[in-house]
Design a protein around this motif. Structure first.
Motif, mmCIF file in Angstrom:
data_model
loop_
_atom_site.group_PDB
_atom_site.id
_atom_site.type_symbol
_atom_site.label_atom_id
_atom_site.label_comp_id
_atom_site.label_asym_id
_atom_site.label_seq_id
_atom_site.Cartn_x
_atom_site.Cartn_y
_atom_site.Cartn_z
ATOM 1 N N HIS A 394 10.564 -1.431 -8.141
ATOM 2 C CA HIS A 394 9.497 -1.880 -8.791
ATOM 3 C C HIS A 394 8.333 -1.994 -7.773
ATOM 4 N N ASP A 395 8.720 -2.672 -6.545
ATOM 5 C CA ASP A 395 7.589 -2.705 -5.515
ATOM 6 C C ASP A 395 7.093 -1.650 -5.173
ATOM 7 N N GLU A 396 8.107 -0.555 -4.810
ATOM 8 C CA GLU A 396 7.712 0.719 -4.480
ATOM 9 C C GLU A 396 6.742 1.544 -5.302
ATOM 10 N N PHE A 397 7.191 1.413 -6.535
ATOM 11 C CA PHE A 397 6.454 1.882 -7.609
ATOM 12 C C PHE A 397 5.063 1.320 -7.353
ATOM 13 N N SER A 398 4.862 0.133 -7.416
ATOM 14 C CA SER A 398 3.505 -0.736 -7.184
ATOM 15 C C SER A 398 2.780 -0.070 -5.984
ATOM 16 N N ARG A 399 3.492 0.004 -4.915
ATOM 17 C CA ARG A 399 2.641 0.561 -3.713
ATOM 18 C C ARG A 399 2.214 1.894 -3.735
ATOM 19 N N ARG A 400 3.125 2.822 -4.137
ATOM 20 C CA ARG A 400 2.861 4.015 -4.376
ATOM 21 C C ARG A 400 1.711 4.493 -5.470
ATOM 22 N N PHE A 401 1.656 3.602 -6.407
ATOM 23 C CA PHE A 401 0.653 4.095 -7.380
ATOM 24 C C PHE A 401 -0.716 3.011 -7.294
ATOM 25 N N LYS A 402 -0.896 2.611 -6.144
ATOM 26 C CA LYS A 402 -2.232 1.824 -6.000
ATOM 27 C C LYS A 402 -3.493 2.706 -6.287
ATOM 28 N N ASP A 403 -3.583 3.899 -5.887
ATOM 29 C CA ASP A 403 -4.795 4.850 -6.182
ATOM 30 C C ASP A 403 -4.976 4.790 -7.648
ATOM 31 N N PHE A 404 -3.866 4.845 -8.481
ATOM 32 C CA PHE A 404 -4.292 4.734 -10.026
ATOM 33 C C PHE A 404 -4.677 3.275 -10.540
ATOM 34 N N ARG A 405 -3.985 2.311 -9.913
ATOM 35 C CA ARG A 405 -4.488 1.178 -10.122
ATOM 36 C C ARG A 405 -5.857 0.742 -10.151
ATOM 37 N N THR A 406 -6.596 1.365 -9.100
ATOM 38 C CA THR A 406 -7.983 0.928 -8.845
ATOM 39 C C THR A 406 -8.934 1.867 -9.892
ATOM 40 N N MET A 407 -8.289 2.845 -10.591
ATOM 41 C CA MET A 407 -9.023 3.580 -11.789
ATOM 42 C C MET A 407 -8.645 2.711 -13.079
ATOM 43 N N GLU A 408 -7.666 1.732 -12.962
ATOM 44 C CA GLU A 408 -7.156 1.110 -14.453
ATOM 45 C C GLU A 408 -8.243 0.745 -15.381
ATOM 46 N N SER A 409 -9.253 0.080 -14.843
ATOM 47 C CA SER A 409 -10.254 -0.478 -15.532
ATOM 48 C C SER A 409 -11.088 0.627 -16.394
ATOM 49 N N GLU A 410 -11.342 1.683 -15.604
ATOM 50 C CA GLU A 410 -11.822 2.857 -16.486
ATOM 51 C C GLU A 410 -11.038 3.581 -17.400
#
Length: 535
Positions: A394-410
């Motif tokens: 889970h932590d690895e998924f969270s780390r690797r998908f941080k660039d998608f998280r920055t767009m989450e609100s949009e």
């Protein structure tokens, strides 16, 4: 000569002229039909990745069939030009026609994004694939922009040169570039000299305020996450078992015979290919289902596999089967056609939530959703270890998908505009969002219409910024899966049996086989200045 006689002669000459004109018109129509047929068959040959010489075989079938079904039409089929050289020319012309149509579409794009990937063909030529997804109003076009062959180095500078040439050829405008998705290799993503850095510099030259979204392929990230599981102790033994059975023909035949004797669900066992992550889950599951037959076969052959009798290893094996099955299911969902980036991100978020849920269940000795692990009754220590492994995943998924998280609100703004908080969205859409959320009719339309259709129905004069944000989000590639699919087509076409297929012809075949644009056969026939009935 009397007036009556002259009238009769004139009428005779008119009839004779009409017959001659009709003959030439019929001949011209017949030749056009033969040429069109040649183009249609050549298009199907390229679309289905068949050798160019297949045209001659197809013609032979057509002529023989006509002789049996409609003998009076046999001559018409004999005039259809389908020699290897003719098919080659037809495929070249069709590819050019498709590119011209794409250029016309590109000129109307409001925004577009690119998906890039690079791989070597059978002759070790580096082939860079560039796919473009553009949006005009809310009509989406997704096509192969170019296949660029690279004979020398493949540095970030080299790749940028090829991408820039592709943009110029198609007429793509830098100020409409919204996003670029890659597989994350260093020559693409290097901070100082990588392709993405050069692309951002180029965009900034045209518009200093323009921001391009750079994404690392979701599927590739997903595959890389498996490294934290640390299940090599299972994979190594399973690989050794499979190799023992499959490496020697006699062993393989005897094992298949044993499966037939036991009337098992599976009739064989397959290799795991490291390059193909999806194969791992399937191989692990197959070996697990056949573990009793494998143990019996190894005993008969005098081959000792002590791990098959080790409770701890078998528990690790069962856990590996369950967790790889979960990841394979996610991977398969992410490969679905027509997925937008917010939909792919939602699938990943759901998977991460499942990992946390399963981790908590393992800690409390609940194996409800780990069906394979339930078969072996693991110890409490093992369950805590498996829970920790799921947490690490889970932590690895969270780390690797941080660039998608920055767009989450949009992404949330576009996918769920009626539930998102006005304070969390960009300032240019806040007032429009209030108008949108206050409109009861639009609320009902949102529930009943596909997302593209809903945003297309919004009036430009009332919701210009909402429409623009939606367009930018819809054109983003979430993965480079389309590139991977095309590389498979490339390797099938340019195989060791067709290794001398030229780069130009390979590019033409890939454009035709991946295109959603229908060739303009009328224009292609019209452009033919001469007919070469080669057989």
């Amino acid at each position: 000569m009397s007036t009556k006689k002259r009238k009769v002669d004139a009428e005779y000459l008119v009839v004779k002229l009409q017959k001659q004109q009709g003959f030439f018109t019929k001949l011209h129509t017949s030749r056009d039909a033969a040429t069109r047929t040649s183009f249609v068959i050549s298009h199907k040959i390229a679309k289905n990745s068949k050798p160019f010489s297949e045209g001659e075989f197809v013609k032979e079938c057509l002529v023989d069939s006509a002789a049996l079904l409609c003998p009076e039409k046999k001559e018409a089929f004999e005039h259809v030009p389908l020699s290897r050289r003719t098919v080659t020319r037809r495929i070249e012309d069709i590819a050019v026609n498709l590119e011209l149509q794409l250029q016309r579409d590109v000129a109307n794009f409001d925004f577009f994004s690119l998906a890039l990937d690079e791989s070597c063909d059978v002759r070790d030529t580096a082939q860079l694939l560039v796919f473009v997804r553009g949006i005009t109003d809310f009509k989406i076009t997704e096509e192969l922009a170019a296949m660029r062959s690279m004979k020398g180095t493949t540095t970030g500078s080299d790749l940028f040169t090829e991408v820039n040439a592709c943009m110029d050829t198609l007429g793509l405008k830098w100020d409409r570039l919204t996003g670029v998705t890659t597989d994350g290799c260093p020559n693409l993503t290097g901070k100082n000299v990588g392709l993405l850095k050069r692309l951002q510099d180029k965009v900034t030259e045209n518009n200093a305020d323009q921001k391009v979204v750079f994404l690392h392929c979701i599927l590739h990230q997903h595959v890389l996450c498996k490294s934290v599981l640390k299940i090599d102790n299972v994979i190594d033994v399973v690989t050794k078992i499979v190799n023992f059975i499959r490496a020697r023909a006699l062993n393989h035949r005897q094992f298949v015979a044993l499966l037939e004797e036991h009337e098992t669900e599976h009739v064989d066992i397959s290799y795991h290919t490291a390059v193909r992550w999806l194969s791992l889950g399937k191989v692990l599951k197959r070996v697990w289902d056949l573990k009793a037959e494998i143990r019996e076969f190894c005993e008969k052959k005098g081959r000792d596999i002590p791990e098959l009798s080790d409770e701890k290893w078998m528990a690790d094996f069962a856990f590996a089967v369950d967790v790889t099955a979960l990841m394979t299911a996610l991977n398969t969902k992410l490969q679905g056609k027509g997925l937008f980036i917010h939909e792919m991100h939602n699938l990943v978020k759901a998977f991460m939530t499942k990992l946390q849920f399963l981790s908590r269940q393992l800690e409390s000795n609940n194996l409800t959703h780990m069906q394979t692990l339930k078969e072996v009754t693991p110890s409490d220590d093992n369950l805590r270890r498996y829970s920790s492994m799921l947490g690490a995943l889970h932590d690895e998924f969270s780390r690797r998908f941080k660039d998608f998280r920055t767009m989450e609100s949009e992404m949330h703004l576009i996918s769920s505009p009626f539930t998102c908080n006005v304070d969390d969205v960009p300032s240019d859409v806040q007032l429009e969002l209030i108008d949108l959320q206050s409109d009861a009719v639009l609320t009902e339309h949102f529930k009943s219409q596909p997302l593209l259709q809903f945003y297309s129905s919004l009036k430009q004069e009332k919701f210009p910024n909402m429409r623009r944000h939606a367009q930018k989000m819809f054109v983003l590639f979430g993965s480079t899966y389309i590139c991977e699919q095309t590389f498979s087509v490339m390797k099938f076409n340019k195989s060791r049996y067709r290794s001398f297929l030229t780069d130009d012809h390979l590019s033409a075949v890939l454009r035709i086989s991946t295109s959603n644009i229908h060739p303009d056969f009328d224009a292609l026939v019209k452009d033919q200045q001469r007919l070469d009935f080669s057989h």
